[in-house]
Design a protein around this motif. Structure first.
Motif, PDB file in Angstrom:
ATOM      1  N   MET A  96     112.791 -25.300 146.693  1.00 29.39           N
ATOM      2  CA  MET A  96     113.420 -24.534 147.717  1.00 29.39           C
ATOM      3  C   MET A  96     113.431 -23.057 147.078  1.00 29.39           C
ATOM      4  SD  MET A  96     116.610 -24.757 150.066  1.00 29.39           S
ATOM      5  CE  MET A  96     116.810 -26.581 150.087  1.00 29.39           C
ATOM      6  N   MET A  97     114.119 -22.954 146.009  1.00 31.21           N
ATOM      7  CA  MET A  97     114.235 -21.424 145.631  1.00 31.21           C
ATOM      8  C   MET A  97     113.004 -20.967 145.427  1.00 31.21           C
ATOM      9  SD  MET A  97     116.932 -22.156 142.293  1.00 31.21           S
ATOM     10  CE  MET A  97     116.722 -20.496 141.855  1.00 31.21           C
ATOM     11  N   ALA A  98     111.890 -21.600 144.880  1.00 28.00           N
ATOM     12  CA  ALA A  98     110.668 -20.866 144.632  1.00 28.00           C
ATOM     13  C   ALA A  98     109.963 -20.501 145.815  1.00 28.00           C
ATOM     14  CB  ALA A  98     109.771 -21.961 143.839  1.00 28.00           C
ATOM     15  N   THR A  99     109.989 -21.455 146.913  1.00 26.39           N
ATOM     16  CA  THR A  99     109.757 -21.021 148.201  1.00 26.39           C
ATOM     17  C   THR A  99     110.029 -19.459 148.621  1.00 26.39           C
ATOM     18  OG1 THR A  99     109.321 -23.290 148.764  1.00 26.39           O
ATOM     19  CG2 THR A  99     109.517 -21.637 150.701  1.00 26.39           C
ATOM     20  N   TYR A 100     111.264 -19.306 148.400  1.00 27.82           N
ATOM     21  CA  TYR A 100     111.989 -18.299 148.985  1.00 27.82           C
ATOM     22  C   TYR A 100     111.833 -16.846 147.631  1.00 27.82           C
ATOM     23  CZ  TYR A 100     112.692 -20.899 153.105  1.00 27.82           C
ATOM     24  OH  TYR A 100     112.222 -21.586 154.222  1.00 27.82           O
ATOM     25  N   LYS A 101     111.107 -17.356 146.748  1.00 22.71           N
ATOM     26  CA  LYS A 101     110.902 -16.314 145.640  1.00 22.71           C
ATOM     27  C   LYS A 101     112.225 -16.117 144.778  1.00 22.71           C
ATOM     28  CE  LYS A 101     107.139 -14.310 148.242  1.00 22.71           C
ATOM     29  NZ  LYS A 101     106.974 -14.323 149.740  1.00 22.71           N
ATOM     30  N   LEU A 102     112.945 -17.056 144.798  1.00 22.38           N
ATOM     31  CA  LEU A 102     114.197 -16.868 143.662  1.00 22.38           C
ATOM     32  C   LEU A 102     113.748 -17.170 142.403  1.00 22.38           C
ATOM     33  CD1 LEU A 102     117.042 -18.277 146.145  1.00 22.38           C
ATOM     34  CD2 LEU A 102     116.316 -15.935 145.912  1.00 22.38           C
ATOM     35  N   ASN A 103     114.403 -16.524 141.528  1.00 22.64           N
ATOM     36  CA  ASN A 103     113.754 -16.478 140.143  1.00 22.64           C
ATOM     37  C   ASN A 103     114.722 -16.906 138.895  1.00 22.64           C
ATOM     38  OD1 ASN A 103     115.137 -14.221 139.896  1.00 22.64           O
ATOM     39  ND2 ASN A 103     113.233 -12.931 139.186  1.00 22.64           N
ATOM     40  N   LYS A 104     115.976 -17.118 139.197  1.00 26.16           N
ATOM     41  CA  LYS A 104     117.172 -17.583 138.411  1.00 26.16           C
ATOM     42  C   LYS A 104     117.903 -18.789 138.973  1.00 26.16           C
ATOM     43  CE  LYS A 104     116.051 -13.664 136.182  1.00 26.16           C
ATOM     44  NZ  LYS A 104     114.611 -13.586 135.879  1.00 26.16           N
ATOM     45  N   PHE A 105     117.801 -19.749 138.172  1.00 26.60           N
ATOM     46  CA  PHE A 105     118.667 -20.992 138.500  1.00 26.60           C
ATOM     47  C   PHE A 105     119.802 -21.173 137.566  1.00 26.60           C
ATOM     48  CE2 PHE A 105     119.139 -25.788 137.684  1.00 26.60           C
ATOM     49  CZ  PHE A 105     119.809 -25.878 139.039  1.00 26.60           C
ATOM     50  N   ALA A 159     110.062 -23.329 134.985  1.00 25.26           N
ATOM     51  CA  ALA A 159     109.065 -22.092 134.446  1.00 25.26           C
ATOM     52  C   ALA A 159     107.881 -22.295 135.347  1.00 25.26           C
ATOM     53  CB  ALA A 159     108.862 -22.610 133.054  1.00 25.26           C
ATOM     54  N   ALA A 160     107.336 -23.191 135.588  1.00 30.94           N
ATOM     55  CA  ALA A 160     106.323 -23.382 136.368  1.00 30.94           C
ATOM     56  C   ALA A 160     106.104 -23.013 137.729  1.00 30.94           C
ATOM     57  CB  ALA A 160     105.707 -24.912 136.571  1.00 30.94           C
ATOM     58  N   ARG A 161     107.327 -22.678 138.186  1.00 30.02           N
ATOM     59  CA  ARG A 161     107.877 -21.810 139.339  1.00 30.02           C
ATOM     60  C   ARG A 161     108.122 -20.401 139.413  1.00 30.02           C
ATOM     61  NH1 ARG A 161     107.058 -26.757 139.259  1.00 30.02           N
ATOM     62  NH2 ARG A 161     106.102 -28.069 141.127  1.00 30.02           N
ATOM     63  N   HIS A 162     108.046 -20.026 138.206  1.00 22.57           N
ATOM     64  CA  HIS A 162     108.611 -18.604 137.735  1.00 22.57           C
ATOM     65  C   HIS A 162     109.823 -18.457 137.664  1.00 22.57           C
ATOM     66  CE1 HIS A 162     104.523 -17.221 136.780  1.00 22.57           C
ATOM     67  NE2 HIS A 162     104.290 -18.195 137.944  1.00 22.57           N
ATOM     68  N   ILE A 163     110.817 -19.540 137.302  1.00 21.23           N
ATOM     69  CA  ILE A 163     112.396 -19.540 137.669  1.00 21.23           C
ATOM     70  C   ILE A 163     112.899 -19.760 136.205  1.00 21.23           C
ATOM     71  CG2 ILE A 163     114.254 -20.809 138.268  1.00 21.23           C
ATOM     72  CD1 ILE A 163     112.413 -21.742 140.832  1.00 21.23           C
ATOM     73  N   ASP A 164     113.805 -19.004 135.685  1.00 19.27           N
ATOM     74  CA  ASP A 164     114.436 -19.076 134.567  1.00 19.27           C
ATOM     75  C   ASP A 164     115.814 -19.655 134.852  1.00 19.27           C
ATOM     76  OD1 ASP A 164     112.962 -17.343 133.035  1.00 19.27           O
ATOM     77  OD2 ASP A 164     113.490 -15.592 134.223  1.00 19.27           O
ATOM     78  N   VAL A 165     115.946 -20.617 133.967  1.00 21.67           N
ATOM     79  CA  VAL A 165     117.282 -21.560 134.004  1.00 21.67           C
ATOM     80  C   VAL A 165     118.453 -20.793 133.119  1.00 21.67           C
ATOM     81  CG1 VAL A 165     118.134 -23.718 133.650  1.00 21.67           C
ATOM     82  CG2 VAL A 165     115.701 -23.566 134.532  1.00 21.67           C
ATOM     83  N   ILE A 166     119.461 -20.808 133.483  1.00 21.61           N
ATOM     84  CA  ILE A 166     120.713 -20.291 132.821  1.00 21.61           C
ATOM     85  C   ILE A 166     121.696 -21.284 133.088  1.00 21.61           C
ATOM     86  CG2 ILE A 166     122.448 -18.466 133.001  1.00 21.61           C
ATOM     87  CD1 ILE A 166     120.568 -16.675 134.779  1.00 21.61           C
ATOM     88  N   PRO A 167     121.863 -21.891 131.713  1.00 21.75           N
ATOM     89  CA  PRO A 167     122.969 -22.994 131.620  1.00 21.75           C
ATOM     90  C   PRO A 167     124.349 -22.220 131.538  1.00 21.75           C
ATOM     91  CG  PRO A 167     122.081 -22.531 129.207  1.00 21.75           C
ATOM     92  CD  PRO A 167     121.240 -21.820 130.477  1.00 21.75           C
ATOM     93  N   GLU A 168     125.304 -22.838 132.239  1.00 21.51           N
ATOM     94  CA  GLU A 168     126.595 -22.338 131.995  1.00 21.51           C
ATOM     95  C   GLU A 168     127.766 -23.304 131.242  1.00 21.51           C
ATOM     96  OE1 GLU A 168     128.874 -21.232 135.592  1.00 21.51           O
ATOM     97  OE2 GLU A 168     130.671 -20.591 134.181  1.00 21.51           O
ATOM     98  N   ILE A 169     127.905 -23.035 130.144  1.00 15.64           N
ATOM     99  CA  ILE A 169     129.027 -23.605 129.530  1.00 15.64           C
ATOM    100  C   ILE A 169     130.508 -23.045 129.621  1.00 15.64           C
ATOM    101  CG2 ILE A 169     129.789 -24.507 127.035  1.00 15.64           C
ATOM    102  CD1 ILE A 169     127.173 -25.659 128.263  1.00 15.64           C
ATOM    103  N   GLU A 170     131.367 -23.463 130.152  1.00 14.76           N
ATOM    104  CA  GLU A 170     132.720 -22.781 130.771  1.00 14.76           C
ATOM    105  C   GLU A 170     133.473 -22.776 129.360  1.00 14.76           C
ATOM    106  OE1 GLU A 170     134.436 -21.388 133.036  1.00 14.76           O
ATOM    107  OE2 GLU A 170     133.546 -22.082 134.968  1.00 14.76           O
ATOM    108  N   ILE A 171     133.682 -21.486 129.166  1.00 12.03           N
ATOM    109  CA  ILE A 171     134.912 -21.239 128.047  1.00 12.03           C
ATOM    110  C   ILE A 171     135.909 -20.038 128.670  1.00 12.03           C
ATOM    111  CG2 ILE A 171     135.183 -20.029 125.636  1.00 12.03           C
ATOM    112  CD1 ILE A 171     132.137 -20.520 125.629  1.00 12.03           C
ATOM    113  N   PRO A 172     137.247 -20.268 128.117  1.00 11.41           N
ATOM    114  CA  PRO A 172     137.963 -21.390 127.699  1.00 11.41           C
ATOM    115  C   PRO A 172     138.618 -22.553 128.600  1.00 11.41           C
ATOM    116  CG  PRO A 172     139.421 -19.527 127.768  1.00 11.41           C
ATOM    117  CD  PRO A 172     137.987 -19.059 128.703  1.00 11.41           C
ATOM    118  N   GLY A 173     138.570 -22.048 129.993  1.00  9.88           N
ATOM    119  CA  GLY A 173     139.340 -22.845 130.988  1.00  9.88           C
ATOM    120  C   GLY A 173     138.341 -23.932 131.499  1.00  9.88           C
TER     121      GLY A 173
END
Ligand SMILES: [Zn+2]
Length: 531
Positions: free
Chosen positions: A187-196, A260-274
């Motif tokens: 769905m993101m790719a369809t609407y040209k969003l590029n950061k997950f 990546a095949a849909r030109h989307i970069d993946v940003i993992p979130e690791i919560e610190i410190p709470g």
């Protein structure tokens, strides 16, 4: 006289042919920067050549995604070709031999005539977006009688307003499997969003395999199953911990490659410190106190669990986790949280107070800044940069990480003037876990209201910035927190169609936005999704 008659017949026949070809509706979301509709349409068929030209050697794989989508979407077996075969009845995707500066890194030019389609861009990302546009252009024809996909003739020149166009998914409050994450990326790719932005850790579950700390997923990923989120009672001693899940490293790699095949970069979130109950359930030694922490069930507010900033083991823990996370995600940014860190425990913890004294820090807020800086410095050794929530923003902050601004636009202005890069996702426009209509007629959602029109009125650029500071606004994203969203169906209901509004806010120049036209386009897209 005879000659004159012939001319009349010729002109008449041209006119008649032309008048049979009407200008067809074009329903592209996000709205392109320039679009001139023309008469007629192009109809891909079994004889159409799908041609690629000047694709860089190391990006050949990218053509596979277009090829696969072409087969799936148009239900045709592509006849592959190159520049030579791109004559009549072809769709040509060409990387420009000479860079067209006006298109930037993600823009494209598209010319559709009755004979063929030509898409040109500086990059394969631009070509991919051109293809998304072509797909959407065929929606009206697929909804019409007969349903054969045709692409209306047009000339389009398009490029995004912002480089960062994101969507966030919280998989901690409720776990979503690989299959759904892929659908979300589609769905993101369809609407040209590029950061997950993948919110992988929180009080309600830890969702990523970490070899050095196995209890994060054997214990931290599971909680008792409760039918309703709004019923809070503590975990009982013998209650089975059956609800949850996590992604193995193999699955994370699969998602990253799919994105990546849909030109989307993946940003993992690791919560610190709470937001760390799930960690403390697995590794209680990292708390300031001896409270028997469990993976949180239901509403948990205010979240008092916080990692002990005076314990060196905690710093080592984060470093160990981030080292493994960094290996899995190629994108240079890792989100390290920093929001809603209630520091009551720090105020009475001897170790935390000792750290404040040793480091000559002003207070507990400064202790959080110190901890975030320690982690940010460590990330640099892994060639990674940090994104943090705007809770740490203050006039006198030293932190130079990228700020994710979810609160008052003032934080974005302060941080941009300070020189930090900013990603905007204010609760006023971008929290798609809030109600989208009158709560009386809606399924239970987070308290707050963001209608489609409100979402559409979002401008990522806050007021009060000069040209230099404006360059620090990278773009925006929508956030989908999942307290009240426990199924893919409900997630889709909450994200769509507001994701369309967000997409247009981060891609389209404000001068080309048109609420009325947007509503009509959404109607068409919704009908297409439901067909
Ligand atoms: Zn402590």
């Amino acid at each position: 006289m005879k000659r004159f008659n012939l001319l009349i017949i010729l002109l008449l026949s041209i006119f008649l042919t032309d008048s049979c070809q009407k200008i067809e509706p074009i329903v592209i979301i996000p709205e392109p920067q320039e679009c001139t509709p023309k008469k007629g349409h192009f109809t891909p068929d079994e004889g159409t050549f799908l041609c690629f030209s000047n694709i860089p050697e190391n990006e050949r794989d990218m053509t596979n995604t277009i090829r696969e989508q072409y087969s799936k979407f148009f239900k045709l077996t592509p006849n592959l070709g190159d520049e030579e075969s791109a004559g009549k009845n072809s769709m040509l995707f060409e990387v420009n031999k000479k860079r067209n500066e006006a298109l930037g890194d993600e823009g494209y030019e598209l010319i559709v005539t009755g004979r063929r389609v030509v898409a040109k861009a500086n990059t394969t990302a631009g070509l991919f977006y051109a293809f998304q546009t072509l797909k959407q252009m065929s929606y009206p024809s697929q909804l019409a009688e007969g349903g054969k996909p045709t692409i209306p003739c047009a000339k389009i020149t398009d490029h995004p307003r912002f480089a960062y166009r994101g969507a966030h998914l919280d998989v901690s409050r409720h776990f979503f499997d690989v299959n759904y994450v892929k659908k979300y990326l589609d769905m993101m790719a369809t609407y040209k969003l590029n950061k997950f932005h993948w919110h992988l850790t929180d009080d309600h579950g830890w969702r990523i395999q970490i070899d050095k700390y196995p209890a994060l997923t054997t214990k931290g990923a599971w909680r008792p199953e409760r039918s309703k989120w709004d019923t809070l009672h503590p975990v009982l001693p013998d209650e089975p911990m059956t609800y949850g899940g996590f992604y193995t490293k193999e699955q994370v790699r699969e998602i990253v490659a799919y994105a990546a095949a849909r030109h989307i970069d993946v940003i993992p979130e690791i919560e610190i410190p709470g937001h760390c109950s799930a960690i403390l359930a697995a590794y209680p030694q990292y708390a300031c106190d001896n409270y028997p922490y469990t993976v949180a069930v239901g509403p948990y507010w205010p979240p008092k669990a916080i990692m002990c900033a005076g314990n060196d083991g905690v710093i080592d823990f984060y470093k160990g986790v981030l080292e493994e996370v960094a290996e899995l995600f190629p994108y240079p940014y890792i989100h390290i949280g920093g929001d809603e860190a209630f520091n009551d425990n720090w105020q009475v913890c001897p170790k935390c107070q000792q750290r404040i004294a040793d480091m000559k820090l002003k207070d507990e807020m400064a202790l959080q800044q110190w901890l975030m800086n320690e982690i940010e410095e460590y990330l640099k050794t892994l060639d990674k940069k940090a994104i943090v929530w705007d809770d740490i923003v203050s006039e006198d902050m030293v932190n130079m990480s990228t700020i994710m601004s979810w609160q008052d636009p003032k934080t974005a202005v302060i941080a941009a003037k300070h020189g930090n890069d900013i990603i905007r996702c204010p609760t006023s426009h971008c929290y798609f876990n809030f109600y989208q209509n009158d709560p009386k007629s809606e399924p239970l959602a987070m308290d707050g209201l963001i209608t489609l029109e409100t979402a559409y009125s979002f401008d990522p650029m806050p007021e009060g910035l000069d040209e230099k500071a404006q360059k620090h606004i990278l773009g925006g994203q929508c956030n989908l927190w999942t307290e009240f969203i426990n199924t893919p169906k409900q997630a889709n209901y909450m994200i769509y169609p507001r994701i369309c509004a967000l997409a247009e806010c981060v891609w389209t120049d404000p001068s080309h936005k048109d609420w009325k036209k947007f509503q009509n386009k959404v109607e068409m897209h919704t009908a297409f999704r439901k067909r």
